[in-house]
Write an enzyme that holds these catalytic residues in place. Structure first.
Site, PDB file in Angstrom:
ATOM      1  N   SER A  20      32.009  45.789  67.772  1.00  0.00           N
ATOM      2  CA  SER A  20      31.843  46.208  66.374  1.00  0.00           C
ATOM      3  C   SER A  20      32.300  47.648  66.170  1.00  0.00           C
ATOM      4  O   SER A  20      32.243  48.154  65.056  1.00  0.00           O
ATOM      5  CB  SER A  20      30.382  46.052  65.947  1.00  0.00           C
ATOM      6  N   ASN A  30      18.548  47.073  69.211  1.00  0.00           N
ATOM      7  CA  ASN A  30      18.089  46.317  68.038  1.00  0.00           C
ATOM      8  C   ASN A  30      17.391  47.201  67.010  1.00  0.00           C
ATOM      9  O   ASN A  30      17.645  47.091  65.814  1.00  0.00           O
ATOM     10  CB  ASN A  30      17.171  45.178  68.472  1.00  0.00           C
ATOM     11  N   THR A  36      29.715  38.661  18.077  1.00  0.00           N
ATOM     12  CA  THR A  36      29.147  37.585  18.890  1.00  0.00           C
ATOM     13  C   THR A  36      30.281  36.586  19.014  1.00  0.00           C
ATOM     14  O   THR A  36      31.091  36.439  18.082  1.00  0.00           O
ATOM     15  CB  THR A  36      27.924  36.918  18.222  1.00  0.00           C
ATOM     16  N   HIS A  37      30.381  35.924  20.162  1.00  0.00           N
ATOM     17  CA  HIS A  37      31.501  35.017  20.450  1.00  0.00           C
ATOM     18  C   HIS A  37      32.845  35.732  20.299  1.00  0.00           C
ATOM     19  O   HIS A  37      33.858  35.094  20.027  1.00  0.00           O
ATOM     20  CB  HIS A  37      31.486  33.792  19.532  1.00  0.00           C
ATOM     21  N   SER A  45      54.902  50.372  32.412  1.00  0.00           N
ATOM     22  CA  SER A  45      55.591  49.199  32.927  1.00  0.00           C
ATOM     23  C   SER A  45      56.983  49.636  33.376  1.00  0.00           C
ATOM     24  O   SER A  45      57.608  50.488  32.738  1.00  0.00           O
ATOM     25  CB  SER A  45      55.710  48.147  31.826  1.00  0.00           C
ATOM     26  N   LYS A 101      55.044  50.133  27.009  1.00  0.00           N
ATOM     27  CA  LYS A 101      53.721  49.720  27.467  1.00  0.00           C
ATOM     28  C   LYS A 101      52.908  50.819  28.110  1.00  0.00           C
ATOM     29  O   LYS A 101      53.409  51.706  28.777  1.00  0.00           O
ATOM     30  CB  LYS A 101      53.851  48.550  28.453  1.00  0.00           C
ATOM     31  N   ASN A 104      49.440  50.451  30.270  1.00  0.00           N
ATOM     32  CA  ASN A 104      48.523  49.424  30.762  1.00  0.00           C
ATOM     33  C   ASN A 104      47.200  50.015  31.255  1.00  0.00           C
ATOM     34  O   ASN A 104      47.194  51.044  31.924  1.00  0.00           O
ATOM     35  CB  ASN A 104      49.185  48.637  31.900  1.00  0.00           C
ATOM     36  N   GLU A 136      41.301  47.111  34.466  1.00  0.00           N
ATOM     37  CA  GLU A 136      41.525  45.779  35.035  1.00  0.00           C
ATOM     38  C   GLU A 136      41.028  45.705  36.474  1.00  0.00           C
ATOM     39  O   GLU A 136      40.446  44.717  36.908  1.00  0.00           O
ATOM     40  CB  GLU A 136      43.017  45.432  34.972  1.00  0.00           C
ATOM     41  N   TYR A 194      16.295  39.460  66.362  1.00  0.00           N
ATOM     42  CA  TYR A 194      17.716  39.812  66.270  1.00  0.00           C
ATOM     43  C   TYR A 194      18.604  38.697  66.796  1.00  0.00           C
ATOM     44  O   TYR A 194      18.324  38.090  67.817  1.00  0.00           O
ATOM     45  CB  TYR A 194      17.984  41.104  67.074  1.00  0.00           C
ATOM     46  N   GLN A 212      25.322  41.440  63.372  1.00  0.00           N
ATOM     47  CA  GLN A 212      26.371  42.463  63.464  1.00  0.00           C
ATOM     48  C   GLN A 212      27.350  42.339  62.300  1.00  0.00           C
ATOM     49  O   GLN A 212      28.023  43.297  61.937  1.00  0.00           O
ATOM     50  CB  GLN A 212      27.096  42.313  64.809  1.00  0.00           C
ATOM     51  N   LYS A 229      27.513  44.593  58.412  1.00  0.00           N
ATOM     52  CA  LYS A 229      27.974  45.922  58.015  1.00  0.00           C
ATOM     53  C   LYS A 229      29.191  45.945  57.105  1.00  0.00           C
ATOM     54  O   LYS A 229      29.222  46.673  56.108  1.00  0.00           O
ATOM     55  CB  LYS A 229      28.255  46.755  59.261  1.00  0.00           C
TER      56      LYS A 229
END
Ligand code: ARG
Length: 474
Positions: free
Chosen positions: A33, A120, A165-166, A287, A293, A295, A300, A327, A332, A335
């Site tokens: 690890s 542990n 709404t909607h 763009s 454009k 963006n 996003e 354990y 392991q 993480k």
């Protein structure tokens, strides 16, 4: 067939006693690890220092050995921080890498550090320390996002915009009120963190492998030295529990969900069709083919980060599901999910804070849109109820007729003449025009939690005060 040792340590001197052969390369690869848990180096060294100090206090370790161990650990810390430390895969993880280096530095005394301890409880305390610090940092960062939202809320307490709404125009609200909705969400996210921090504030160190230890250790002392409120109460639970990581990931998922909703709104609002906000150049991209454009890439990506963060939560829930006490090496795998969520959520919060703080609000476009779509229809219906005594259902019906008429004429409700309105209901008087504006509409919504500018100002002041109290406490 002779295998080429991949590292400087050909057999594991930490546990190699009963082994005659070294692990297969594939075994080493799946077992190690160190590639990711080296992130815990500072917590690992702090834990070891607290443990060694306590062992010496308790007379389990000589003062001389403790001194050598502490000095060696400090050397290792600076080696890692200077990028001079050579991590070894054969040594599996951060715990054994540090201990092996310690024995190179100070000789056999290093072997006494692991008295009354196991990897542990060591990994449990390291990881808790790391998650706790992250949770605290994120609490602070969300506070800064809240501040940026409060700035807008105060300036725009009376700036009208359509409420949806909607995603259909519903009733006028103020932009300040909309900002304050997110303040509420991020404040709840912070309180989730506070709760989680409170629960994880117990130190598992000293649970040893699983059953506690026969050495007369002082767990309260190590808990205190590491900044925990108290030691954990059950040794089995101490090395098995990953709730603290799950709670952090659950917080992260909910917070990312909030961020994604806000990001989505910013994406919509920054289109030329809506044009409610203008992102600063610092948080937009262009763009390569369409010169016009601009963006909202940051928004996003914030929206998208939710995907991996939700994935991280599900990953760890699935790892932990059905694991017998105590354990298991499965753990392991706890993480990377947490590291990934922490890193990406931190970035998302920072990007959102930057975007919010730097965006321009197009109050004219908001106002124009606020008045469109017959957004004040409810105000007409409410007026009919209040002033003429019509039951709400009937008032709704009369208003529906008015909307249909206005739609046919291509005008707003406020542009209908009194006689046109009176044809729909004889009790309507000229006083109705007093409520037929978006400003009057929002100003009237003074019910507790409603969008009236006075309410928004009061709410913003409330959160400002909470934020000020926090910085006084610090
Ligand atoms: N690298 C291990 C982990 O991250 C440390 C604990 C190992 N314990 C053990 N009994 N093998 O979980």
């Amino acid at each position: 067939m002779a295998r080429k040792p991949s590292t400087r340590h050909s057999s594991n001197k930490m546990w190699g006693g009963r082994f005659s052969d070294r692990p297969d390369a594939v075994m080493e690869a799946i077992n190690a690890s160190i590639g990711f848990d080296q992130k815990l180096y500072a917590q690992d060294i702090a834990g070891s220092k607290a443990h060694a100090t306590m062992l010496a206090e308790q007379g389990i370790l000589s003062k001389g050995d403790a001194k050598a161990i502490l000095k060696g650990l400090d050397t290792i810390l600076s080696e890692i921080e200077a990028g001079k430390f050579q991590f070894s895969t054969a040594l599996e993880d951060i715990h054994m890498n540090v201990e092996a280096r310690l024995s190179e530095l100070i000789g056999p005394a290093a072997g006494r550090l692991h008295t009354a301890r196991s990897r542990n409880d060591q990994v449990a305390v390291d990881f808790r320390l790391w998650v706790k610090a992250q949770a605290e940092a994120m609490h602070g960062e969300l506070g800064r996002l809240i501040d940026a939202l409060l700035d807008h809320a105060e300036i725009h307490a009376a700036t009208v915009m359509p409420g949806f709404t909607h995603l259909q125009t519903a009733q006028p609200v103020t932009f300040g009120h909309h900002c304050m909705a997110y303040v509420e969400m991020f404040a709840r996210d912070r309180s989730r963190l506070t709760d989680a921090i409170n629960r994880m504030d117990e130190c598992p160190l000293g649970a040893a492998a699983l059953a506690g230890t026969g050495f007369a250790i002082d767990r309260k002392a190590t808990a205190k030295a590491l900044g925990f409120r108290e030691p954990t109460r059950n040794s089995l639970d101490s090395v098995s529990d990953r709730d603290f990581a799950l709670e952090f990931l659950a917080f992260a998922s909910i917070c990312a969900t909030h961020l994604s909703r806000m990001a989505e709104e910013l994406v919509i609002w920054s289109t030329p069709q809506f044009n409610f906000v203008r992102m600063s150049d610092r948080f937009s991209t262009g763009s390569s083919i369409m010169p016009q454009k601009k963006n909202p890439d940051a928004a996003e990506l914030i929206r998208a980060k939710t995907g991996r963060i939700n994935g991280d939560l599900v990953a760890l829930l699935t790892v932990m599901k059905g694991l017998p006490l105590t354990y298991s090496k499965d753990m392991q795998e706890d993480k990377e999910a947490v590291f990934d969520s922490a890193e990406n959520l931190e970035l998302a919060i920072a990007a959102m804070t930057g975007m919010v703080a730097s965006m321009n609000i197009n109050t004219d476009a908001m106002k124009l849109a606020a008045g469109s779509g017959f957004s004040i229809a409810t105000d007409l219906a409410d007026w009919l109820v209040r002033e003429t005594g019509l039951p709400f259902r009937e008032a709704h019906h009369v208003t529906g007729k008015a909307v249909a008429l206005a739609e046919k004429k291509g005008c707003g409700l406020e542009n209908l003449s009194l006689s046109e309105l009176q044809k729909l209901n004889g009790r309507i008087t000229a006083a109705v025009f007093d409520v037929l504006s978006v400003e009057k509409s929002v100003a009237s919504r003074k019910s507790y939690g409603g969008t009236a500018p006075a309410n928004v100002k009061r709410q913003a002041a409330y959160w400002r005060k909470q934020r000020a109290k926090e910085s006084n406490r610090r």
